[in-house]
Design an enzyme around this catalytic site. Structure first.
Site, PDB file in Angstrom:
ATOM      1  N   ASN A  97      24.340  33.985  22.238  1.00 11.47           N
ATOM      2  CA  ASN A  97      23.453  34.902  22.956  1.00 11.47           C
ATOM      3  C   ASN A  97      22.085  34.278  23.175  1.00 11.47           C
ATOM      4  O   ASN A  97      21.597  33.493  22.371  1.00 11.47           O
ATOM      5  CB  ASN A  97      23.349  36.250  22.212  1.00 11.47           C
ATOM      6  CG  ASN A  97      22.202  36.303  21.215  1.00 11.47           C
ATOM      7  OD1 ASN A  97      21.050  36.512  21.596  1.00 11.47           O
ATOM      8  ND2 ASN A  97      22.502  36.073  19.946  1.00 11.47           N
ATOM      9  N   PHE A 111      15.072  39.196  22.952  1.00 12.44           N
ATOM     10  CA  PHE A 111      14.392  40.419  22.491  1.00 12.44           C
ATOM     11  C   PHE A 111      14.241  41.452  23.601  1.00 12.44           C
ATOM     12  O   PHE A 111      13.156  41.998  23.829  1.00 12.44           O
ATOM     13  CB  PHE A 111      12.994  40.107  21.908  1.00 12.44           C
ATOM     14  CG  PHE A 111      12.997  39.392  20.584  1.00 12.44           C
ATOM     15  CD1 PHE A 111      14.150  39.218  19.842  1.00 12.44           C
ATOM     16  CD2 PHE A 111      11.800  38.898  20.059  1.00 12.44           C
ATOM     17  CE1 PHE A 111      14.127  38.555  18.611  1.00 12.44           C
ATOM     18  CE2 PHE A 111      11.760  38.244  18.836  1.00 12.44           C
ATOM     19  CZ  PHE A 111      12.927  38.067  18.115  1.00 12.44           C
ATOM     20  N   SER A 162      14.761  33.943  15.655  1.00  8.22           N
ATOM     21  CA  SER A 162      15.566  33.973  16.877  1.00  8.22           C
ATOM     22  C   SER A 162      15.292  32.703  17.672  1.00  8.22           C
ATOM     23  O   SER A 162      14.139  32.322  17.857  1.00  8.22           O
ATOM     24  CB  SER A 162      15.200  35.182  17.730  1.00  8.22           C
ATOM     25  OG  SER A 162      15.690  34.989  19.043  1.00  8.22           O
ATOM     26  N   ASN A 209      15.628  32.457  20.785  1.00  2.02           N
ATOM     27  CA  ASN A 209      15.484  32.808  22.197  1.00  2.02           C
ATOM     28  C   ASN A 209      14.090  33.246  22.632  1.00  2.02           C
ATOM     29  O   ASN A 209      13.898  33.676  23.759  1.00  2.02           O
ATOM     30  CB  ASN A 209      16.509  33.890  22.552  1.00  2.02           C
ATOM     31  CG  ASN A 209      17.924  33.427  22.256  1.00  2.02           C
ATOM     32  OD1 ASN A 209      18.297  32.322  22.648  1.00  2.02           O
ATOM     33  ND2 ASN A 209      18.682  34.235  21.534  1.00  2.02           N
ATOM     34  N   THR A 210      13.125  33.190  21.727  1.00  3.79           N
ATOM     35  CA  THR A 210      11.729  33.425  22.097  1.00  3.79           C
ATOM     36  C   THR A 210      10.996  32.116  21.844  1.00  3.79           C
ATOM     37  O   THR A 210      10.936  31.663  20.699  1.00  3.79           O
ATOM     38  CB  THR A 210      11.122  34.576  21.259  1.00  3.79           C
ATOM     39  OG1 THR A 210      11.787  35.789  21.608  1.00  3.79           O
ATOM     40  CG2 THR A 210       9.629  34.737  21.513  1.00  3.79           C
ATOM     41  N   LYS A 252      13.636  37.066   7.805  1.00  2.00           N
ATOM     42  CA  LYS A 252      14.939  36.571   8.280  1.00  2.00           C
ATOM     43  C   LYS A 252      14.786  35.146   8.780  1.00  2.00           C
ATOM     44  O   LYS A 252      13.948  34.879   9.651  1.00  2.00           O
ATOM     45  CB  LYS A 252      15.478  37.477   9.382  1.00  2.00           C
ATOM     46  CG  LYS A 252      16.873  37.069   9.853  1.00  2.00           C
ATOM     47  CD  LYS A 252      17.523  38.177  10.638  1.00  2.00           C
ATOM     48  CE  LYS A 252      18.881  37.758  11.170  1.00  2.00           C
ATOM     49  NZ  LYS A 252      19.534  38.837  11.917  1.00  2.00           N
ATOM     50  N   ASN A 274      19.974  33.880  10.725  1.00  2.21           N
ATOM     51  CA  ASN A 274      20.073  34.211  12.142  1.00  2.21           C
ATOM     52  C   ASN A 274      21.107  33.280  12.799  1.00  2.21           C
ATOM     53  O   ASN A 274      21.804  32.536  12.109  1.00  2.21           O
ATOM     54  CB  ASN A 274      18.686  34.062  12.787  1.00  2.21           C
ATOM     55  CG  ASN A 274      18.452  35.092  13.889  1.00  2.21           C
ATOM     56  OD1 ASN A 274      19.323  35.278  14.752  1.00  2.21           O
ATOM     57  ND2 ASN A 274      17.318  35.756  13.866  1.00  2.21           N
TER      58      ASN A 274
HETATM   59  C1  FMN Z   1      24.060  39.664  20.873  1.00  2.00           C
HETATM   60  C2  FMN Z   1      23.288  39.409  19.619  1.00  2.00           C
HETATM   61  C3  FMN Z   1      21.985  39.887  19.524  1.00  2.00           C
HETATM   62  C4  FMN Z   1      21.256  39.656  18.356  1.00  2.00           C
HETATM   63  N1  FMN Z   1      19.985  40.158  18.279  1.00  2.00           N
HETATM   64  C5  FMN Z   1      19.276  39.968  17.127  1.00  2.00           C
HETATM   65  C6  FMN Z   1      17.972  40.499  17.001  1.00  2.00           C
HETATM   66  O1  FMN Z   1      17.463  41.179  17.886  1.00  2.00           O
HETATM   67  N2  FMN Z   1      17.296  40.244  15.845  1.00  2.00           N
HETATM   68  C7  FMN Z   1      17.841  39.520  14.816  1.00  2.00           C
HETATM   69  O2  FMN Z   1      17.197  39.339  13.791  1.00  2.00           O
HETATM   70  N3  FMN Z   1      19.091  39.027  14.910  1.00  2.00           N
HETATM   71  C8  FMN Z   1      19.816  39.232  16.037  1.00  2.00           C
HETATM   72  N4  FMN Z   1      21.078  38.724  16.134  1.00  2.00           N
HETATM   73  C9  FMN Z   1      21.613  37.915  15.011  1.00  2.00           C
HETATM   74  C10 FMN Z   1      22.465  38.739  14.052  1.00  2.00           C
HETATM   75  O3  FMN Z   1      21.719  39.765  13.444  1.00  2.00           O
HETATM   76  C11 FMN Z   1      23.061  37.816  12.975  1.00  2.00           C
HETATM   77  O4  FMN Z   1      22.007  37.252  12.203  1.00  2.00           O
HETATM   78  C12 FMN Z   1      23.886  36.695  13.550  1.00  2.00           C
HETATM   79  O5  FMN Z   1      24.609  37.118  14.679  1.00  2.00           O
HETATM   80  C13 FMN Z   1      24.867  36.120  12.525  1.00  2.00           C
HETATM   81  O6  FMN Z   1      25.765  37.113  12.066  1.00  2.00           O
HETATM   82  P1  FMN Z   1      27.260  37.286  12.659  1.00  2.00           P
HETATM   83  O7  FMN Z   1      27.895  35.945  12.636  1.00  2.00           O
HETATM   84  O8  FMN Z   1      27.919  38.293  11.765  1.00  2.00           O
HETATM   85  O9  FMN Z   1      27.094  37.798  14.048  1.00  2.00           O
HETATM   86  C14 FMN Z   1      21.838  38.941  17.273  1.00  2.00           C
HETATM   87  C15 FMN Z   1      23.154  38.483  17.394  1.00  2.00           C
HETATM   88  C16 FMN Z   1      23.882  38.712  18.531  1.00  2.00           C
HETATM   89  C17 FMN Z   1      25.290  38.204  18.607  1.00  2.00           C
END
Ligand code: FMN
Length: 357
Positions: free
Chosen positions: A109, A113, A171, A173-174, A211, A240
């Site tokens: 992704n 934000f 993240s 992406n910022t 985080k 993350n």
């Molecule tokens: C589509 C998407 C959006 C996410 N948005 C955020 C976010 O806004 N803030 C954040 O701290 N992590 C965000 N994450 C990261 C997740 O909270 C998590 O740390 C990461 O996906 C790893 O866990 P997983 O393998 O179970 O998905 C996002 C992940 C995905 C897939």
């Protein structure tokens, strides 16, 4: 086979972000059938000054704006993390910005934000009814020049309504965000966050977690561990998404831009977690996230050092029944190994995981 698995051929025909919006809509309308996990005293957790019915939570980003918190808690999660929100609403990056790597059980992704802002989240949280622990993950607006000020502003608005806050500096992406994981930046952001929270909440504010990214160097990890050990923050969330692309990836979109989550992230996220556990001597609450896709992975992450775990990507592929499977399966595994409470299993295997490069 679960209803969700049966529906998957239909779900996957939608672009991933549309499918996600539909899922949240269905949750809000209570159209998502899922049997709740059984309540079990072995899973009850007291950590961060909070009580969790079980240690399995929903990770940030799934319900950024808190539109379905009650329904998500109703699936059986012990806690739900909303956000990331920023002080002002922002649109995020251009679509498409979410890619399925189905063959790998992964997602990439680059949302950036997208969110309705901290005030809109606060208004929704004020109306919530469910008693599950709820957190808010906070960030900075893309065009902001005062990062600490942004975290402080979010904390001020959200502190009275949540059980914990998460500073997201990880993240990918910022632009520039992950540079805020150095000691000076974390100190300034944590101070602003606590000050903002104290301004609107009499009890000194909720616990504040940080985080972190899975792509930190050993020096970065040492600095982060020190911040947690000295109480600058109250706990860490590892991890993350990653900007790395493990060799094991098979899906055609493996080189898409953004952060990788899901199964291929699990080995790296586990090593970072165990490393932070060792560096903090087990004294700091750690929340594990990254590729947890079932009870075995959740249990392994607790044994590697996690006091709590979170999921996101596996839910997309397995559906809402996964929550019950993980929660019940975790209780079974703890009992089978003779544990009467989660706390006794935390970190028992931390020494056996190699530190990341
Ligand atoms: C589509 C998407 C959006 C996410 N948005 C955020 C976010 O806004 N803030 C954040 O701290 N992590 C965000 N994450 C990261 C997740 O909270 C998590 O740390 C990461 O996906 C790893 O866990 P997983 O393998 O179970 O998905 C996002 C992940 C995905 C897939």
């Amino acid at each position: 086979m679960s209803l969700y698995r049966l529906a998957w051929p239909l779900v996957r025909r939608f672009d991933p972000e549309t499918a996600h919006a539909l899922a949240l809509w269905a949750l809000r309308r209570r159209l998502v059938p899922a049997r709740r996990p059984r309540p079990d005293p072995v899973l009850r957790r007291h950590v961060l000054g909070l009580t969790f019915a079980n240690p399995v939570g929903l990770a940030a980003g799934f319900d950024k704006d808190g539109t379905a918190v009650d329904a998500l808690a109703g699936l059986g999660f012990g806690f739900v993390e909303t956000g990331t929100v920023t002080p002002r609403p922002q649109a995020g990056n251009a679509r498409p910005r979410l890619v399925r790597l189905e063959a790998d059980g992964a997602l990439i992704n680059r949302m950036g934000f997208n969110n309705a802002g901290a005030t809109a989240l606060a208004a929704r949280l004020a109306r919530r009814r469910h008693r599950a622990v709820v957190g808010a993950n906070i960030g900075k607006n893309r065009d902001s020049t005062d990062a600490a000020g942004d975290y402080g502003a979010c904390a001020r608005v959200l502190a009275p309504l949540v059980d914990y806050l998460v500073i997201n500096v990880s993240s990918p992406n910022t632009p520039g965000l992950r540079a805020l994981q150095d000691r000076a930046a974390v100190d300034a952001i944590a101070a602003a966050t606590r000050e903002g929270a104290r301004a609107t909440r009499g009890d000194g504010g909720p616990p504040v977690l940080l985080k972190v990214a899975p792509d930190l160097t050993a020096d970065d990890r040492a600095a982060i561990a020190a911040c947690a050990a000295d109480g600058t923050v109250d706990g860490l969330i590892a991890t993350n998404t990653t900007i790395q692309r493990p060799d094991t990836l098979r899906a055609p979109d493996r080189d898409a831009a953004g952060g990788l989550s899901g199964r291929p992230l699990a080995p790296l996220a586990t090593r970072v977690l165990a490393d932070l556990y060792r560096r903090t001597g087990g004294t700091v609450p750690l929340v594990a996230v990254g590729g947890i896709d079932g009870p075995d992975a959740a249990y392994a992450r607790i044994r590697a050092g996690a006091g709590l775990v979170q999921l996101y990507t596996a839910l997309i592929y397995a559906g809402p029944g996964l929550v019950r499977e993980v929660v019940n399966g975790l209780a079974d595994r703890l009992r089978a190994d003779g544990f009467t409470r989660v706390a006794d299993a935390v970190g028992v295997d931390a020494a056996s995981h190699e530190a990341p490069a």
